[in-house]
Design an enzyme around this catalytic site. Structure first.
Site, short mmCIF file in Angstrom:
data_model
loop_
_atom_site.label_atom_id
_atom_site.label_comp_id
_atom_site.label_asym_id
_atom_site.label_seq_id
_atom_site.Cartn_x
_atom_site.Cartn_y
_atom_site.Cartn_z
N GLY A 128 0.80 -1.23 0.00
CA GLY A 128 0.00 0.00 0.00
C GLY A 128 0.82 1.27 0.00
CG ASP A 167 0.55 0.79 10.91
OD1 ASP A 167 -0.59 0.58 10.44
OD2 ASP A 167 1.51 1.19 10.22
#
Length: 430
Positions: free
Chosen positions: A91, A310
């Site tokens: 990504g 994250d």
């Protein structure tokens, strides 16, 4: 071929030294800076994460292509002049390369895995188009694959972008700013999500000689040259977070992670503060960080993860395993990651009887029916962080089977090997 593993941990004591790979976040930024600098900037301690390896290879190929065009030899034999670049599930590479190719001299089709084709890119494309880039969609409007025509003529230096989007869109724009003929004036609308990642980008650009100003919600970078320098990539704090989780679920832990510093550019270094809530002490010494576990009652009830999304899976799984009914905010971007991470967490935690309940922008753990099974199968959804966030459960679950173990190659290829070094047992399921 995909394969599963069965993870077990005899005893609940963990100690040892773990050398982490270079930060994927830092490395990806450094590689783009290196490419845009025309050779003035060199990257040291390149990460062996698959995403970084993929990006490095593509940028090397792009440099060769561009050089051949410049000396009149024409493009290499890739698609007869129209290069197709497949970044797979990476990504970050998709966002950064969209901006990189937008201002380049090559015609490129940028594509990726099936999941990548479901992850939005429209906000970045719109911003680049307003600057003067020629970009079109090959399949679905707003999603990869995209065609970049390599005929950039800057129309404006000022663009507006929402602050509550992925910071990678903002970083992609900032990385190319110094190469724009008119520079860039980026106006951020609303609160900025994942601010530390933007600060990391600007700090690394500064190390490479690129100056900026940031006043209120406006970041400005003028057209300017890079300095002759090297960028050293620090070990990955995101990878370190899984070792903090292992320490938190252990009865006794002492782990040393070389190369990590208390003044990191990485926003995920906040894991030291988050895990202090679970009795993990971080002592910076001897060129790294030493983790130790001390008995401690968990007091904190609300975790705001807006600036470190994250870490969400890691922290939520630890809370669930310990039966700590905390609430979490700042998870807005999790649904458009490698998978829908909210749904993935809800599905997997349910196997322990734990619910992650969504109420508007707040997510709350309900551990009232929590039970520790003798055996648990963890689906990973093609998401490296699902595999690594759930792996520490092997300390409390006798037999933990993890689907598609190779998924960790995206950011931490040596993860399973490193677990074995500190006493975990890894059995490959054929």
């Amino acid at each position: 071929m995909k394969h599963n593993i069965i993870l077990t941990k005899p005893g609940k004591t963990v100690n040892g030294t773990v050398q982490l790979t270079g930060s994927k976040s830092e490395c990806n930024r450094a590689l783009v800076i290196e490419a845009l600098s025309g050779g003035k900037v060199k990257v040291e301690n390149i990460s062996d994460a698959a995403d970084a390896v993929t990006l490095a290879g593509i940028l090397r190929e792009s440099a060769v292509e561009s050089e051949q065009l410049a000396v009149g030899h024409g493009p290499s034999a890739i698609d007869h002049g129209q290069q197709t670049v497949n970044i797979g599930p990476a990504g970050t590479a998709m966002r950064f390369l969209t901006a990189y190719y937008a201002i380049g001299d090559q015609e490129v089709i940028l594509t990726g895995s099936e999941r990548m084709k479901q992850r939005p890119i429209g906000i970045l494309v719109d911003a680049l188009r307003s600057l003067g880039a020629h970009i079109s969609y090959e399949e679905n409007e707003g999603y990869p694959p995209i065609k970049l025509k390599g005929s950039f003529e800057q129309q404006t230096r000022k663009i507006n972008i929402k602050g509550n989007i992925s910071s990678q869109y903002i970083t992609a724009l900032l990385l190319i700013a110094a190469r724009l003929p008119l520079g860039l004036e980026l106006h951020i609308d609303g609160d900025l999500t994942s601010r530390p990642y933007v600060e990391m980008t600007l700090a690394m650009l500064k190390q490479a000689g690129i100056q900026h100003s940031w006043q209120d919600n406006v970041i400005a970078i003028e057209k300017q040259d890079y300095a002759e320098t090297s960028l050293w990539v620090e070990p990955d704090w995101s990878a370190a977070s899984y070792w903090y989780a292992i320490a938190a679920l252990s009865d006794d832990a002492e782990l040393f992670l070389p190369g990590l510093t208390s003044y990191s550019l990485q926003g995920d270094s906040v894991i030291t503060e988050l895990m202090a809530n679970f009795g993990i002490t971080s002592q910076f010494k001897d060129g790294g960080v030493d983790l130790t576990k001390e008995p401690k009652a968990i007091q904190r009830k609300i975790f705001d993860l807006k600036e470190c999304p994250d870490l969400a899976q890691t922290v939520i799984v630890v809370c669930a395993a310990l039966g700590h009914e905390a609430s979490f905010t700042g998870l807005e971007t999790l649904k458009i990651k490698e998978t829908d991470r909210i749904l993935a967490l809800q599905t997997e935690l349910a196997k322990m009887g734990v619910k992650l309940i969504e109420k508007g922008q707040v997510y709350k753990l309900d551990c009232s029916e929590k039970q520790i099974p003798e055996r648990m199968f963890v689906n990973t959804y093609d998401d490296h962080r699902m595999a690594m966030a759930f792996a520490p459960l092997a300390i409390i679950i006798p037999e933990l089977e993890i689907e598609d173990a190779d998924v960790v190659e995206k950011s931490y290829p040596a993860f399973w090997t490193d677990l074995q070094k500190v006493g975990f047992e890894v059995e490959v399921v054929e």
